[in-house]
Design an enzyme around this catalytic site. Structure first.
Site, short mmCIF file in Angstrom:
data_model
loop_
_atom_site.label_atom_id
_atom_site.label_comp_id
_atom_site.label_asym_id
_atom_site.label_seq_id
_atom_site.Cartn_x
_atom_site.Cartn_y
_atom_site.Cartn_z
CG ASN A 113 37.73 26.21 -7.11
OD1 ASN A 113 37.08 26.84 -7.95
ND2 ASN A 113 37.21 25.20 -6.43
CB THR B 23 2.50 -11.87 13.09
OG1 THR B 23 1.24 -12.44 13.49
CG2 THR B 23 2.23 -10.58 12.33
CE1 TYR C 96 32.81 27.96 -4.58
CE2 TYR C 96 34.70 28.43 -5.98
CZ TYR C 96 33.93 27.53 -5.26
OH TYR C 96 34.29 26.21 -5.22
NE ARG D 175 -2.34 -1.98 3.20
CZ ARG D 175 -2.74 -2.14 4.46
NH1 ARG D 175 -3.74 -1.42 4.92
NH2 ARG D 175 -2.13 -3.00 5.25
C1 UD1 Z 1 -1.24 -7.69 13.34
C2 UD1 Z 1 -1.92 -8.42 14.49
C3 UD1 Z 1 -3.10 -7.59 14.95
C4 UD1 Z 1 -2.64 -6.20 15.34
C5 UD1 Z 1 -1.90 -5.56 14.18
C6 UD1 Z 1 -1.32 -4.24 14.61
C7 UD1 Z 1 -1.56 -10.78 14.06
C8 UD1 Z 1 -2.18 -12.02 13.61
N1 UD1 Z 1 -2.35 -9.70 14.05
O1 UD1 Z 1 -2.14 -7.57 12.26
O2 UD1 Z 1 -3.71 -8.20 16.05
O3 UD1 Z 1 -3.76 -5.40 15.69
O4 UD1 Z 1 -0.83 -6.41 13.77
O5 UD1 Z 1 -0.74 -3.61 13.51
O6 UD1 Z 1 -0.43 -10.76 14.46
N2 UD1 Z 1 5.01 -9.54 9.02
C9 UD1 Z 1 6.06 -10.36 8.69
N3 UD1 Z 1 5.84 -11.58 8.19
C10 UD1 Z 1 4.57 -12.06 8.01
C11 UD1 Z 1 3.49 -11.23 8.37
C12 UD1 Z 1 3.74 -9.97 8.86
O7 UD1 Z 1 7.22 -9.96 8.83
O8 UD1 Z 1 4.46 -13.20 7.56
C13 UD1 Z 1 5.29 -8.20 9.56
C14 UD1 Z 1 4.82 -7.11 8.61
O9 UD1 Z 1 5.90 -6.69 7.77
C15 UD1 Z 1 4.42 -6.01 9.58
C16 UD1 Z 1 3.98 -6.74 10.82
O10 UD1 Z 1 4.51 -8.04 10.73
O11 UD1 Z 1 5.50 -5.18 9.92
C17 UD1 Z 1 2.48 -6.78 10.96
O12 UD1 Z 1 1.92 -7.40 9.85
P1 UD1 Z 1 0.50 -6.97 9.31
O13 UD1 Z 1 0.12 -7.89 8.21
O14 UD1 Z 1 0.48 -5.52 9.07
O15 UD1 Z 1 -0.38 -7.21 10.60
P2 UD1 Z 1 -1.74 -7.95 10.75
O16 UD1 Z 1 -1.52 -9.41 10.68
O17 UD1 Z 1 -2.73 -7.33 9.86
#
Ligand code: UD1
Ligand code: CA
Length: 458
Positions: A385, A78, A365, A15
Site C-alpha cells: 500500500n 481546604t 498484511y 509525593r
Molecule cells: C484533609 C482534612 C482531614 C481529612 C483529610 C482526608 C482539612 C483541614 N483536613 O486533610 O480532616 O482527614 O483531608 O484526606 O480539611 N487542597 C486544595 N487547596 C488547598 C489544600 C488542599 O485544593 O489549599 C486539596 C488537595 O489538592 C487535596 C485535598 O484538598 O486534593 C485535601 O488536601 P490534603 O492536604 O491532602 O488534606 P489534609 O488537609 O491533609
C-alpha cells in the site's frame, strides 16, 4: 433538591514524584479527577466547580467542557480552597458536595445516602466518615456521649486521647450551600499548620445552632486519598475489583478476575466469557456471547455478538458478529471486519474493510483496502500500500480468491470472482472472473539434480 459539587484539586501532589499532575494520574484508565466528576454527573449535579492551582491548565484541559473552574493561586488550606468557588456558587440554592480530586473511589451510593440524611434531618452539613485500622495523618471525628458530631480535629492538633480515635474524616461533605459559604467567612488559620481548615466549618455551624451529622460508610476504602504511587496502585486494585464485579453481576463470566483488566467505561454484553490476560481499554464495547482472551488487548474497539478474540491486539477496530480473530492478530485503526470473518495468526489489518465471510487466515498484511464478501486471502498474501510517499487503495471484489504469497501493488483492483494465482505480483487491475498469473513460468529438468551434485563434488 438542587445539587452542586466542588472538587478540590489545587494541591501539588509532591509525593507522587511525577511530572504528571496528581489528579491526572489514571486509575483504571481514567484520571482520578475524572472519576470524581463522573460521580457528580450521575447525581445530576446542576453546577460543578473544580478548584485548580498546581497544574491548573492541564487539569482544565483534561476536564474541558465538563465543569467550571476556580483558581486557587496559593494553597492556604481546604477551607480557603472552597472559598475560591464563592464567586461562582456563593448564591446558589440547595446542597453542595465538597470532594477531593484525589479520592477516585467515592461511590454514588454514599453520596445519595448523605443527601437523604440531609433532607430527612434538615442538616447544614453531613460528613462522610470511615473507621480505619490506621488513621495516621487524617482528621479525627469528635462525638459527644450521645454520639452526636461535635467537630473534626486534625492529627497535628490532636490531644493524645483524640489521636486514639479511629473514626476519620474522609474529606467528603454535603453542605447546605449558603450556610457553607457563610461559615467559611468565619474560618481562621489559628492552628498547628497555619491553614484555613474546611473542617472548622463543622464546629462553626454547630455553634451557631445548625444541625450537623455524620454518615459513616461501611466501605472504608472509598475514602482513600491517593497521595503516592503505593496508594495509587491500591486504588487501582480496588476499582478494578469493583469494575470486574459489576460485569460479573451483569452476566459476564470472568475466569480469573485478578488477571483481567477492564477500564471504567468499557461495556460488555451478557454471556460473554473473558479469559485471563485480557485488557479492555477506553471506549471498548463487547457484545453478548463473545469469547475474549486469553491475552486480548483491546482498545477503543467494538466487538459484536458471538465474536472470538484470542491472543490479539486491537485498536480502534470493529469486529463483526461471529467473527474470529487470532491467535496473534493485530487489528489497527480502521480495521472493520464483517460477519463471520476469519482473521488468523500473524495477520495485520489496518484501515481496511473485510466483507462478510471473508478469510485472511495466516501471515498477511491488509492495509488501505476494501475487500468484498467471501474473499479468500491466501497465506502470506499482502497489499503493497505504500510507495515511500503515499498510501494507495486495494479493492478486491466479492468471491475473489487471492493465492498464497501474492503481492497486490496498490492502487489496484481485483474483480469479483477473480482468481489470482499464488506467488503473483499484481500491478494491473484484474477484471471480474479473470485468472491472473504474474510470475515466471516454471522450468523442470529431469535428472539434473544428481548431475548437479556430481559437478559440485569435483
Ligand atoms: C484533609 C482534612 C482531614 C481529612 C483529610 C482526608 C482539612 C483541614 N483536613 O486533610 O480532616 O482527614 O483531608 O484526606 O480539611 N487542597 C486544595 N487547596 C488547598 C489544600 C488542599 O485544593 O489549599 C486539596 C488537595 O489538592 C487535596 C485535598 O484538598 O486534593 C485535601 O488536601 P490534603 O492536604 O491532602 O488534606 P489534609 O488537609 O491533609
Ligand atoms: Ca490527602
Amino acid at each position: 433538591m438542587r445539587i452542586n459539587g466542588i472538587v478540590l484539586a489545587a494541591g501539588q501532589g509532591k509525593r507522587m514524584k511525577s511530572k504528571l499532575y496528581k489528579v491526572l494520574h489514571p486509575v483504571c484508565g481514567k484520571p482520578m479527577v475524572g472519576h470524581v466528576v463522573d460521580v457528580l454527573d450521575r447525581l445530576d449535579c446542576e453546577r460543578r466547580v473544580v478548584v485548580v492551582g498546581h497544574g491548573a491548565e492541564k487539569v482544565q484541559e483534561a476536564l474541558s467542557g465538563r465543569t467550571e473552574f476556580a483558581l486557587q493561586e496559593q494553597q492556604l488550606g481546604t477551607g480557603h480552597a472552597v472559598l475560591q468557588a464563592k464567586e461562582l456558587l456563593g448564591e446558589a440554592e440547595g446542597m453542595t458536595f465538597v470532594l477531593y480530586g484525589d479520592t477516585p473511589l467515592i461511590r454514588e451510593e454514599s453520596l445519595r445516602e448523605m443527601i437523604g440524611m440531609a433532607e430527612r434531618e434538615g442538616t447544614a452539613a453531613v460528613v462522610l466518615t470511615a473507621e480505619m485500622e490506621n488513621p495516621f495523618g487524617l482528621g479525627r471525628i469528635l462525638r459527644d456521649e450521645a454520639g452526636a458530631l461535635i467537630g473534626i480535629v486534625e492529627e497535628k492538633d490532636c490531644t493524645p486521647e483524640q489521636a486514639q480515635i479511629r473514626e476519620i474524616n474522609t474529606g467528603i461533605y454535603c453542605f447546605e450551600n449558603r450556610k457553607l459559604f457563610a461559615a467559611l467567612g468565619k474560618v481562621t488559620n489559628q492552628n498547628a499548620q497555619g491553614e484555613y481548615y474546611l473542617t472548622d466549618v463543622i464546629s462553626i455551624l454547630r455553634e451557631s445552632g445548625e444541625k450537623v451529622a455524620v454518615y459513616r460508610t461501611p466501605d472504608w476504602t472509598e475514602g482513600i486519598g491517593v497521595n503516592d504511587r503505593a496508594a495509587l496502585s491500591e486504588a487501582e486494585a480496588i476499582m478494578k475489583a469493583r469494575i470486574n464485579r459489576k460485569h460479573m453481576l451483569n452476566g459476564v463470566s470472568i475466569q480469573d478476575p485478578a488477571a483481567t483488566y477492564i477500564e471504567a467505561d468499557v461495556v460488555i454484553g451478557a454471556d460473554t466469557r473473558i479469559l485471563p490476560g485480557t485488557v479492555l481499554r477506553g471506549k471498548t464495547e463487547i457484545g453478548e456471547d463473545c469469547l475474549i482472551g486469553p491475552n486480548a488487548d483491546i482498545q477503543d474497539s467494538t466487538v459484536q455478538d458471538g465474536a472470538e478474540i484470542k491472543h490479539s491486539v486491537l485498536t480502534e477496530a470493529i469486529v463483526g458478529r461471529l467473527a474470529t480473530v487470532g491467535p496473534f492478530a493485530y487489528l489497527r485503526p480502521g480495521a472493520k471486519l464483517g460477519e463471520k470473518v476469519k482473521v488468523g495468526d500473524f495477520v495485520e489489518i489496518k484501515n481496511a474493510t473485510l466483507g462478510d465471510n471473508s478469510k485472511v487466515s495466516h501471515l498477511s498484511y491488509v492495509g488501505d483496502a476494501v475487500v468484498g464478501q467471501n474473499v479468500n486471502m491466501g497465506c502470506g498474501s499482502i497489499t503493497v500500500n505504500y510507495d515511500g510517499f503515499n498510501k494507495h487503495l486495494t479493492e478486491i471484489g466479492d468471491d475473489a480468491f487471492v493465492g498464497s504469497n501474492v503481492n497486490l501493488i496498490a492502487p489496484v483492483k481485483i474483480g469479483k470472482g477473480a482468481f489470482v494465482v499464488a506467488g503473483s505480483t499484481i500491478t494491473k487491475d484484474v477484471e471480474d472472473d479473470a485468472i491472473a498469473i504474474a510470475r515466471e513460468r516454471q522450468v523442470t529438468k529431469p535428472g539434473y539434480a544428481s548431475k548437479l551434485r556430481a559437478r559440485l563434488k569435483k
